[in-house]
Enzyme design. Structure first.
Site, PDB file in Angstrom:
ATOM      1  N   GLY A 241      61.193  27.459  -5.153  1.00 39.42           N
ATOM      2  CA  GLY A 241      61.535  28.540  -4.340  1.00 39.42           C
ATOM      3  C   GLY A 241      62.402  29.623  -4.732  1.00 39.42           C
ATOM      4  O   GLY A 241      62.558  30.934  -4.177  1.00 39.42           O
ATOM      5  N   GLU A 276      61.935  21.272  -7.518  1.00 38.99           N
ATOM      6  CA  GLU A 276      60.660  21.585  -7.930  1.00 38.99           C
ATOM      7  C   GLU A 276      60.668  23.229  -8.310  1.00 38.99           C
ATOM      8  O   GLU A 276      59.569  23.873  -7.680  1.00 38.99           O
ATOM      9  CB  GLU A 276      59.698  21.448  -6.858  1.00 38.99           C
ATOM     10  CG  GLU A 276      59.699  19.938  -6.079  1.00 38.99           C
ATOM     11  CD  GLU A 276      59.107  19.500  -5.009  1.00 38.99           C
ATOM     12  OE1 GLU A 276      58.652  20.673  -4.342  1.00 38.99           O
ATOM     13  OE2 GLU A 276      58.854  18.698  -4.524  1.00 38.99           O
ATOM     14  N   PRO A 277      61.334  23.693  -9.087  1.00 41.15           N
ATOM     15  CA  PRO A 277      61.144  25.023  -9.286  1.00 41.15           C
ATOM     16  C   PRO A 277      59.978  25.466 -10.357  1.00 41.15           C
ATOM     17  O   PRO A 277      59.744  24.845 -11.126  1.00 41.15           O
ATOM     18  CB  PRO A 277      62.455  25.509 -10.219  1.00 41.15           C
ATOM     19  CG  PRO A 277      62.767  23.883 -11.081  1.00 41.15           C
ATOM     20  CD  PRO A 277      62.223  23.001 -10.113  1.00 41.15           C
ATOM     21  N   GLY A 278      59.315  26.482  -9.800  1.00 39.23           N
ATOM     22  CA  GLY A 278      58.242  27.066 -10.622  1.00 39.23           C
ATOM     23  C   GLY A 278      58.371  28.437 -11.197  1.00 39.23           C
ATOM     24  O   GLY A 278      59.003  28.691 -12.406  1.00 39.23           O
ATOM     25  N   ARG A 279      58.643  29.259 -10.309  1.00 37.09           N
ATOM     26  CA  ARG A 279      58.952  30.766 -10.623  1.00 37.09           C
ATOM     27  C   ARG A 279      59.929  31.165 -11.565  1.00 37.09           C
ATOM     28  O   ARG A 279      60.011  31.645 -12.560  1.00 37.09           O
ATOM     29  CB  ARG A 279      58.920  31.722  -9.394  1.00 37.09           C
ATOM     30  CG  ARG A 279      58.819  33.220  -9.511  1.00 37.09           C
ATOM     31  CD  ARG A 279      59.086  33.895  -8.310  1.00 37.09           C
ATOM     32  NE  ARG A 279      58.438  33.434  -7.418  1.00 37.09           N
ATOM     33  CZ  ARG A 279      57.063  33.866  -6.793  1.00 37.09           C
ATOM     34  NH1 ARG A 279      56.919  35.160  -7.410  1.00 37.09           N
ATOM     35  NH2 ARG A 279      56.728  33.486  -5.832  1.00 37.09           N
ATOM     36  N   ARG A 315      48.687  39.614  -8.126  1.00 37.76           N
ATOM     37  CA  ARG A 315      49.840  39.737  -7.495  1.00 37.76           C
ATOM     38  C   ARG A 315      50.246  41.054  -6.668  1.00 37.76           C
ATOM     39  O   ARG A 315      50.497  41.130  -5.638  1.00 37.76           O
ATOM     40  CB  ARG A 315      51.151  39.401  -8.005  1.00 37.76           C
ATOM     41  CG  ARG A 315      51.156  37.753  -8.672  1.00 37.76           C
ATOM     42  CD  ARG A 315      52.439  37.364  -9.304  1.00 37.76           C
ATOM     43  NE  ARG A 315      53.449  37.224  -8.070  1.00 37.76           N
ATOM     44  CZ  ARG A 315      54.382  38.050  -7.857  1.00 37.76           C
ATOM     45  NH1 ARG A 315      54.651  39.284  -8.470  1.00 37.76           N
ATOM     46  NH2 ARG A 315      55.130  37.977  -6.691  1.00 37.76           N
ATOM     47  N   TYR A 319      50.128  40.210  -2.840  1.00 32.24           N
ATOM     48  CA  TYR A 319      51.191  40.183  -2.069  1.00 32.24           C
ATOM     49  C   TYR A 319      52.077  41.615  -2.258  1.00 32.24           C
ATOM     50  O   TYR A 319      53.183  41.679  -1.584  1.00 32.24           O
ATOM     51  CB  TYR A 319      52.221  39.393  -2.724  1.00 32.24           C
ATOM     52  CG  TYR A 319      51.761  37.763  -3.351  1.00 32.24           C
ATOM     53  CD1 TYR A 319      51.401  36.925  -2.162  1.00 32.24           C
ATOM     54  CD2 TYR A 319      51.685  37.438  -4.615  1.00 32.24           C
ATOM     55  CE1 TYR A 319      50.932  35.943  -2.351  1.00 32.24           C
ATOM     56  CE2 TYR A 319      51.234  36.239  -4.882  1.00 32.24           C
ATOM     57  CZ  TYR A 319      50.800  35.448  -3.498  1.00 32.24           C
ATOM     58  OH  TYR A 319      50.499  34.149  -4.000  1.00 32.24           O
ATOM     59  N   CYS A 345      35.893  47.347  -9.640  1.00 29.26           N
ATOM     60  CA  CYS A 345      35.454  48.119  -8.384  1.00 29.26           C
ATOM     61  C   CYS A 345      36.054  47.626  -7.151  1.00 29.26           C
ATOM     62  O   CYS A 345      35.377  47.378  -6.372  1.00 29.26           O
ATOM     63  CB  CYS A 345      34.050  48.056  -8.728  1.00 29.26           C
ATOM     64  SG  CYS A 345      33.113  48.348 -10.057  1.00 29.26           S
ATOM     65  N   GLU A 346      37.393  47.904  -7.195  1.00 26.46           N
ATOM     66  CA  GLU A 346      38.160  47.805  -5.923  1.00 26.46           C
ATOM     67  C   GLU A 346      39.279  48.634  -5.842  1.00 26.46           C
ATOM     68  O   GLU A 346      39.834  48.663  -6.978  1.00 26.46           O
ATOM     69  CB  GLU A 346      38.557  46.342  -5.822  1.00 26.46           C
ATOM     70  CG  GLU A 346      37.424  45.098  -5.869  1.00 26.46           C
ATOM     71  CD  GLU A 346      37.613  44.216  -4.609  1.00 26.46           C
ATOM     72  OE1 GLU A 346      38.496  44.664  -3.635  1.00 26.46           O
ATOM     73  OE2 GLU A 346      37.097  43.234  -4.577  1.00 26.46           O
TER      74      GLU A 346
HETATM   75  C1  LIG Z   1      54.823  26.278  -4.844  1.00 22.26           C
HETATM   76  C2  LIG Z   1      55.780  25.102  -4.587  1.00 22.26           C
HETATM   77  C3  LIG Z   1      56.803  24.878  -5.593  1.00 22.26           C
HETATM   78  C4  LIG Z   1      57.241  25.947  -6.362  1.00 22.26           C
HETATM   79  O1  LIG Z   1      57.667  27.169  -5.951  1.00 22.26           O
HETATM   80  P1  LIG Z   1      58.403  28.492  -6.725  1.00 22.26           P
HETATM   81  O2  LIG Z   1      58.696  29.378  -5.783  1.00 22.26           O
HETATM   82  O3  LIG Z   1      57.421  28.578  -7.743  1.00 22.26           O
HETATM   83  O4  LIG Z   1      59.541  27.732  -7.394  1.00 22.26           O
HETATM   84  C5  LIG Z   1      57.620  23.934  -5.355  1.00 22.26           C
HETATM   85  N1  LIG Z   1      57.176  22.945  -4.416  1.00 22.26           N
HETATM   86  C6  LIG Z   1      56.108  22.900  -3.445  1.00 22.26           C
HETATM   87  C7  LIG Z   1      55.802  21.969  -2.690  1.00 22.26           C
HETATM   88  C8  LIG Z   1      55.338  24.050  -3.765  1.00 22.26           C
HETATM   89  O5  LIG Z   1      54.408  24.298  -2.791  1.00 22.26           O
END
Ligand SMILES: *Cc1c(COP(=O)(O)O)cnc(C)c1O
Length: 417
Positions: A241, A276-279, A315, A319, A345-346
């Site tokens: 997050g 659990e980092p993604g972004r 996005r 969002y 076409c939107e």
């Molecule tokens: C989406 C998600 C993440 C990753 O979130 P980011 O904002 O991309 O870091 C981690 N854990 C869970 C459970 C998620 O649903």
């Protein structure tokens, strides 16, 4: 410019040591381009800041689950956070270690649970009592113990887009923190479950580190209470997050500062930290490369029509998110105020509205910045548009980690009757 691994060299935008013109001449546009060293550097910022504190960084596959990206992170020792059986399949195909995989999600099916148990994943982050019972039953059939945490909803509000906030009582995620203790007691009596820790995830694109600290405090109180009741808690998973800057003037929180704030609270607690980092690992390390098709003036507006569209990067439409858009050739030019739009076409098919930017002509290349996370992953074939290729640049060389789809790909698995 809110990207990492991209810079102008002699007036030409490059990804690491490769010019984006060269990539476009090889794979065409639209195309996603990722800077491998920046991805690795972001991952390492997490592990480095943890220092001697035992930890696992589980990269959240849903942010960008392309095999080349997963393989890159797997090679550097990352664990993975999956939210479906399909994501587990991707991780395994990319050479990820199932023993470093965590599986949250409110709707795990029996098939997905069986697949994950069979693969030997590290932990299920359970989000309801019914799910806990199902995991118990499936583990019992295999005569094994399923490693679990409960995903707790700590009821903290994080300032982000309402679609990606997850940590309030009213959200569908996790177990309300007030009910968690009782459920842990019940879980401890289930023979085929093995309680490992407590997990939470309060949302995405969170720029205020205090929200994480607040969640952590609440979780630590819960862990104290559980330990007092004799339930062994070995690890704490704070989810992902952490946000990034999208606008040129935005600040991106330093991964090290974020971790420092957490680690201070964990001192002397005998807890392993899981994240659990993604972004924050991939967003700034990717751009969407696109070509200007036309310029068009209407009574009151200037439109720049490009060959990428909302099916490639949804996005802005989904969002209302902001993406910086910059020309690949930096030549000094007149500024204009324009809408940058795609061919779909939107009316929602836009990348920017009333954007002040350098005037660009048909045929020129543009980079839509900060597109490495939730970019390709959310792309579709809407309007029967083949999905874009993906290119991973590492230093002076690059690999096409996904080919552009063909028209034949568009109808794979279909029949006329
Ligand atoms: C989406 C998600 C993440 C990753 O979130 P980011 O904002 O991309 O870091 C981690 N854990 C869970 C459970 C998620 O649903």
């Amino acid at each position: 410019m809110p990207t990492r691994g991209f810079e102008y060299r002699s007036g030409l935008l490059c990804c690491e040591d490769v010019s984006l013109e060269e990539i476009s001449s090889r794979v065409g546009t639209p195309a996603y381009v990722y800077a491998a060293r920046s991805i690795v550097e972001n991952y390492r910022a997490y592990t480095r800041a943890c220092g001697a504190v035992p930890h696992t960084i589980h990269y959240a596959v849903k942010a960008n689950g392309s095999l080349g990206v997963l393989a890159l992170l797997a090679r550097h020792g990352a664990g993975f956070d999956i939210v479906s059986g399909g994501e587990l399949f991707r991780v395994l195909q990319a050479g990820g270690d199932p023993a470093r995989v965590v599986f949250p999600g409110v709707g795990k099916t029996a098939d997905e649970i069986d697949y994950a148990l069979g693969a030997g994943i590290a932990i299920f982050n359970c989000e309801s009592e019914a799910e806990l019972e199902l995991i118990h039953e499936r583990a019992k059939r295999r005569q094994m113990r399923a490693p679990i945490t409960l995903r707790v909803n700590p009821d903290v509000s994080a300032e982000t887009h309402p679609y990606i906030a997850t940590g309030l009582r009213e959200h569908k995620f996790g177990i309300p923190i007030g009910e968690a203790e009782d459920l842990y007691v019940r879980a401890a009596r289930m023979e085929n479950l093995e309680i490992r820790g407590v997990s939470c995830h309060i949302g995405s694109q969170i720029l205020d580190i205090n929200a994480f600290v607040e969640a952590l405090s609440k979780i630590l109180d819960l862990i104290d209470a559980l330990r007092r009741r004799g339930i062994p808690i070995r690890h704490l998973d704070l989810g992902g997050g952490l946000g990034v800057g999208y606008r040129p003037e935005d600040e991106t929180p330093e991964i090290g500062d974020y971790l420092q704030a957490l680690l201070e609270k964990l001192e002397g607690r005998d807890l392993e930290l899981h994240l659990e980092p993604g972004r924050s690992i991939v967003a700034q390390a990717g751009i969407l490369l696109t070509t200007v098709l036309y310029r068009k003036q209407s009574a009151s507006k200037e439109f720049i029509i490009v060959d990428a569209a909302m099916n490639d990067l949804i996005r802005p439409a989904l969002y209302k998110s902001y993406h910086d858009i910059i020309p690949v050739r930096a030549a000094g030019r007149e500024p204009v105020t324009a809408d940058i739009v795609g061919p779909i076409c939107e009316t929602g098919d836009f990348f920017a509205r009333d954007r002040r930017m350098p005037l660009v002509e048909a045929g020129e290349l543009l980079a839509v910045c900060t597109a490495g996370a939730y970019g390709f992953a959310l792309s579709s074939n809407y309007n029967a548009r083949p999905r874009a290729p993906e290119v991973l640049v590492e230093g002076g060389s690059f690999t096409v980690i996904r080919d552009r789809e063909t028209y034949a790909d568009l109808i794979r698995g279909e029949r006329t009757g």
